[in-house]
Design a protein around this motif. Structure first.
Motif, PDB file in Angstrom:
ATOM      1  N   GLY A 116      43.751  36.594  52.954  1.00 46.27           N
ATOM      2  CA  GLY A 116      43.000  36.742  51.714  1.00 46.27           C
ATOM      3  C   GLY A 116      41.775  35.874  51.584  1.00 46.27           C
ATOM      4  O   GLY A 116      40.803  36.253  50.921  1.00 46.27           O
ATOM      5  N   ARG A 117      41.777  34.707  52.200  1.00 46.47           N
ATOM      6  CA  ARG A 117      40.655  33.786  52.027  1.00 46.47           C
ATOM      7  C   ARG A 117      39.467  34.084  52.933  1.00 46.47           C
ATOM      8  O   ARG A 117      38.384  33.543  52.726  1.00 46.47           O
ATOM      9  CB  ARG A 117      41.126  32.347  52.266  1.00 46.47           C
ATOM     10  CG  ARG A 117      42.074  31.831  51.195  1.00 46.47           C
ATOM     11  CD  ARG A 117      42.453  30.391  51.479  1.00 46.47           C
ATOM     12  NE  ARG A 117      43.559  29.970  50.631  1.00 46.47           N
ATOM     13  CZ  ARG A 117      44.287  28.884  50.846  1.00 46.47           C
ATOM     14  NH1 ARG A 117      44.027  28.119  51.903  1.00 46.47           N
ATOM     15  NH2 ARG A 117      45.272  28.559  50.032  1.00 46.47           N
TER      16      ARG A 117
ATOM     17  N   GLY B 107      38.173  44.811  53.291  1.00 45.93           N
ATOM     18  CA  GLY B 107      37.586  44.596  51.981  1.00 45.93           C
ATOM     19  C   GLY B 107      37.779  43.166  51.520  1.00 45.93           C
ATOM     20  O   GLY B 107      38.403  42.344  52.197  1.00 45.93           O
ATOM     21  N   LYS B 108      37.289  42.859  50.343  1.00 47.08           N
ATOM     22  CA  LYS B 108      37.374  41.500  49.822  1.00 47.08           C
ATOM     23  C   LYS B 108      38.758  41.220  49.233  1.00 47.08           C
ATOM     24  O   LYS B 108      39.300  42.012  48.491  1.00 47.08           O
ATOM     25  CB  LYS B 108      36.309  41.292  48.746  1.00 47.08           C
ATOM     26  CG  LYS B 108      34.884  41.344  49.269  1.00 47.08           C
ATOM     27  CD  LYS B 108      33.879  41.114  48.156  1.00 47.08           C
ATOM     28  CE  LYS B 108      32.449  41.164  48.687  1.00 47.08           C
ATOM     29  NZ  LYS B 108      31.461  40.962  47.591  1.00 47.08           N
ATOM     30  N   GLY B 109      39.301  40.051  49.625  1.00 50.00           N
ATOM     31  CA  GLY B 109      40.576  39.616  49.058  1.00 50.00           C
ATOM     32  C   GLY B 109      41.759  40.477  49.424  1.00 50.00           C
ATOM     33  O   GLY B 109      42.511  40.899  48.541  1.00 50.00           O
ATOM     34  N   PRO B 110      42.008  40.750  50.719  1.00 52.11           N
ATOM     35  CA  PRO B 110      43.169  41.570  51.086  1.00 52.11           C
ATOM     36  C   PRO B 110      44.475  40.898  50.661  1.00 52.11           C
ATOM     37  O   PRO B 110      44.681  39.712  50.888  1.00 52.11           O
ATOM     38  CB  PRO B 110      43.059  41.687  52.609  1.00 52.11           C
ATOM     39  CG  PRO B 110      42.257  40.492  53.025  1.00 52.11           C
ATOM     40  CD  PRO B 110      41.288  40.252  51.908  1.00 52.11           C
ATOM     41  N   ASP B 111      45.351  41.664  50.060  1.00 47.97           N
ATOM     42  CA  ASP B 111      46.610  41.150  49.523  1.00 47.97           C
ATOM     43  C   ASP B 111      47.770  41.826  50.252  1.00 47.97           C
ATOM     44  O   ASP B 111      48.135  41.438  51.347  1.00 47.97           O
ATOM     45  CB  ASP B 111      46.648  41.378  48.009  1.00 47.97           C
ATOM     46  CG  ASP B 111      47.797  40.658  47.334  1.00 47.97           C
ATOM     47  OD1 ASP B 111      48.870  41.279  47.199  1.00 47.97           O
ATOM     48  OD2 ASP B 111      47.636  39.497  46.922  1.00 47.97           O
ATOM     49  N   GLY B 112      48.360  42.856  49.655  1.00 44.03           N
ATOM     50  CA  GLY B 112      49.443  43.573  50.314  1.00 44.03           C
ATOM     51  C   GLY B 112      48.965  44.310  51.548  1.00 44.03           C
ATOM     52  O   GLY B 112      47.818  44.767  51.621  1.00 44.03           O
TER      53      GLY B 112
ATOM     54  N   ASN C  96      42.971  45.510  48.657  1.00 46.32           N
ATOM     55  CA  ASN C  96      41.945  44.475  48.514  1.00 46.32           C
ATOM     56  C   ASN C  96      41.658  44.194  47.041  1.00 46.32           C
ATOM     57  O   ASN C  96      41.113  45.040  46.326  1.00 46.32           O
ATOM     58  CB  ASN C  96      40.668  44.914  49.225  1.00 46.32           C
ATOM     59  CG  ASN C  96      40.927  45.341  50.654  1.00 46.32           C
ATOM     60  OD1 ASN C  96      41.628  44.670  51.398  1.00 46.32           O
ATOM     61  ND2 ASN C  96      40.367  46.490  51.056  1.00 46.32           N
ATOM     62  N   HIS C  97      42.007  42.982  46.602  1.00 45.26           N
ATOM     63  CA  HIS C  97      41.859  42.644  45.192  1.00 45.26           C
ATOM     64  C   HIS C  97      40.434  42.259  44.810  1.00 45.26           C
ATOM     65  O   HIS C  97      40.056  42.362  43.646  1.00 45.26           O
ATOM     66  CB  HIS C  97      42.817  41.513  44.823  1.00 45.26           C
ATOM     67  CG  HIS C  97      44.242  41.962  44.686  1.00 45.26           C
ATOM     68  ND1 HIS C  97      45.205  41.218  44.063  1.00 45.26           N
ATOM     69  CD2 HIS C  97      44.865  43.088  45.107  1.00 45.26           C
ATOM     70  CE1 HIS C  97      46.362  41.853  44.086  1.00 45.26           C
ATOM     71  NE2 HIS C  97      46.181  42.997  44.735  1.00 45.26           N
TER      72      HIS C  97
ATOM     73  N   ASP D  68      43.445  46.934  41.708  1.00 45.15           N
ATOM     74  CA  ASP D  68      44.060  45.947  42.595  1.00 45.15           C
ATOM     75  C   ASP D  68      45.472  46.392  42.960  1.00 45.15           C
ATOM     76  O   ASP D  68      46.404  46.265  42.154  1.00 45.15           O
ATOM     77  CB  ASP D  68      44.096  44.573  41.925  1.00 45.15           C
ATOM     78  CG  ASP D  68      42.699  44.014  41.699  1.00 45.15           C
ATOM     79  OD1 ASP D  68      41.752  44.510  42.342  1.00 45.15           O
ATOM     80  OD2 ASP D  68      42.557  43.078  40.878  1.00 45.15           O
ATOM     81  N   GLY D  69      45.617  46.897  44.167  1.00 42.26           N
ATOM     82  CA  GLY D  69      46.899  47.424  44.607  1.00 42.26           C
ATOM     83  C   GLY D  69      47.915  46.328  44.871  1.00 42.26           C
ATOM     84  O   GLY D  69      47.585  45.259  45.388  1.00 42.26           O
TER      85      GLY D  69
END
Length: 338
Positions: A95-96, A117-122, A136-137, A161-162
């Motif tokens: 994410g960072r 994308g920016k800020g990948p999470d799950g 990507n959040h 934001d998924g």
């Protein structure tokens, strides 16, 4: 077989399933060294490996003993892990740095990093399309990666934001959008959004599980904490029930018909699916505060949850909030089983 006898057998099966649910409890703890933050954990049930996001690295432990098997480093702000078994490739959402690390699961050696994308999470794998997806959040979209080549093949414009996602019987991916309060349905091959199902009865959906036989989605929402049962075909809300606060993940056991929600307040809520439209509370297990994500092992039926203790340091400015840091040596994986 008489109708009465069939009915009695049905009642007996339901009673056994409910009784099994209430026997779940915390049965083990796997201490993990290090003081970094944490988010999702993922189990490779066949390989008996548990992958744990942990600050700037992924710790890998033996799912049955808790023994540390190795560490994948240089994953800044890692949120999740996915495995594409047929290609012998693993993937992490960092994410960072807005990247995905591609690694060899057998050696935990880095193969490559790709920009997403920016800020990948799950992050998750869809086997029919043979693609990895990141929620990507920062850019409010989903990146699709070819699991074999590691190349980015496109973007899904979900407009939100998924959080957790599942693959339906129809081949579509269903993902909770926590900021738009709906379930977004998209085609993993065309990358087109097909449907949006407003949740309505609660906000900030995070955890999501699915029963492929009854076509029911099980949604965990944080704002007005609830489990919401939704018809995956129509988006109709069937029912809802209260859960703990700070839910972040869900799982479903198709054999026992049990639904699990892990909550940051130290609650693991369990529900029993009696039928497509009937549900009962099977009890709540006390875990540990901060244990908001889980991994369900379909082989052993065990549940693994990451947790840690926090220390609050008062701010020098009274108008600001205290600083929360993880207590050194407190990071652990809880094992919940029957």
């Amino acid at each position: 077989m008489t109708r009465l006898k069939a009915a009695l057998i049905g009642v007996s099966i339901a009673a056994v399933s409910l009784q099994a649910a209430t026997t779940y409890k915390v049965t083990g703890r796997y201490p993990v060294a290090g003081n970094g933050g944490f988010d999702y954990l993922m189990i490779d049930s066949g390989a008996r490996r548990l992958y744990i996001s942990h600050g700037t690295q992924v710790d890998v432990v033996d799912a049955d003993s808790g023994k540390l098997l190795g560490t994948l480093s240089d994953t800044p702000g890692v949120h999740g892990i996915a495995i594409a078994p047929e290609f012998k490739r693993g993937f992490t959402s960092n994410g960072r740095e807005d990247k995905v690390s591609i690694f060899d699961p057998s050696t935990l050696q880095l193969i490559n990093k790709v920009d997403v994308g920016k800020g990948p999470d799950g992050i998750y794998y869809e086997p029919a399309s043979k693609r990895i997806f990141t929620n990507n959040h920062g850019s409010h979209d989903v990146t699709a990666i070819d699991a074999k080549s590691g190349a980015v093949v496109g973007t899904v414009k979900v407009g939100g934001d998924g959080e957790q996602a599942i693959v339906g019987n129809d081949g579509m991916i269903y993902v909770n959008s926590e900021d738009t309060n709906d379930v977004v349905v998209f085609d993993p091959k065309s990358l087109e959004v097909k449907k949006r199902f407003p949740i309505g009865v609660a906000k900030t959906p995070t955890g999501l599980a699915y029963d492929a036989k009854t076509h029911r989605l099980f949604i965990g929402a944080r704002n007005e904490p609830k489990m919401i049962v939704m018809d995956a075909a129509s988006g109709k809300v069937i029912t809802s029930a209260p859960i703990g606060t700070g839910v972040d993940y869900a799982a479903f056991d198709p054999d026992a018909k049990l639904i699990f929600f892990s909550c940051a307040d130290g609650t693991l809520n369990i529900f029993h699916e009696k039928s497509a439209d009937e549900y009962e509370d099977a009890g709540a297990i006390k875990t540990q505060q901060s244990a908001k994500t889980l991994a369900f092992d379909p082989k052993t039926k065990k549940i693994f949850l990451s947790a840690a203790e926090y220390v609050e340091t008062p701010a020098t400015d009274p108008s600001k909030r205290p600083t929360r840091t993880i207590k050194p040596g407190s990071f652990v994986v809880l094992v919940v089983s029957k």
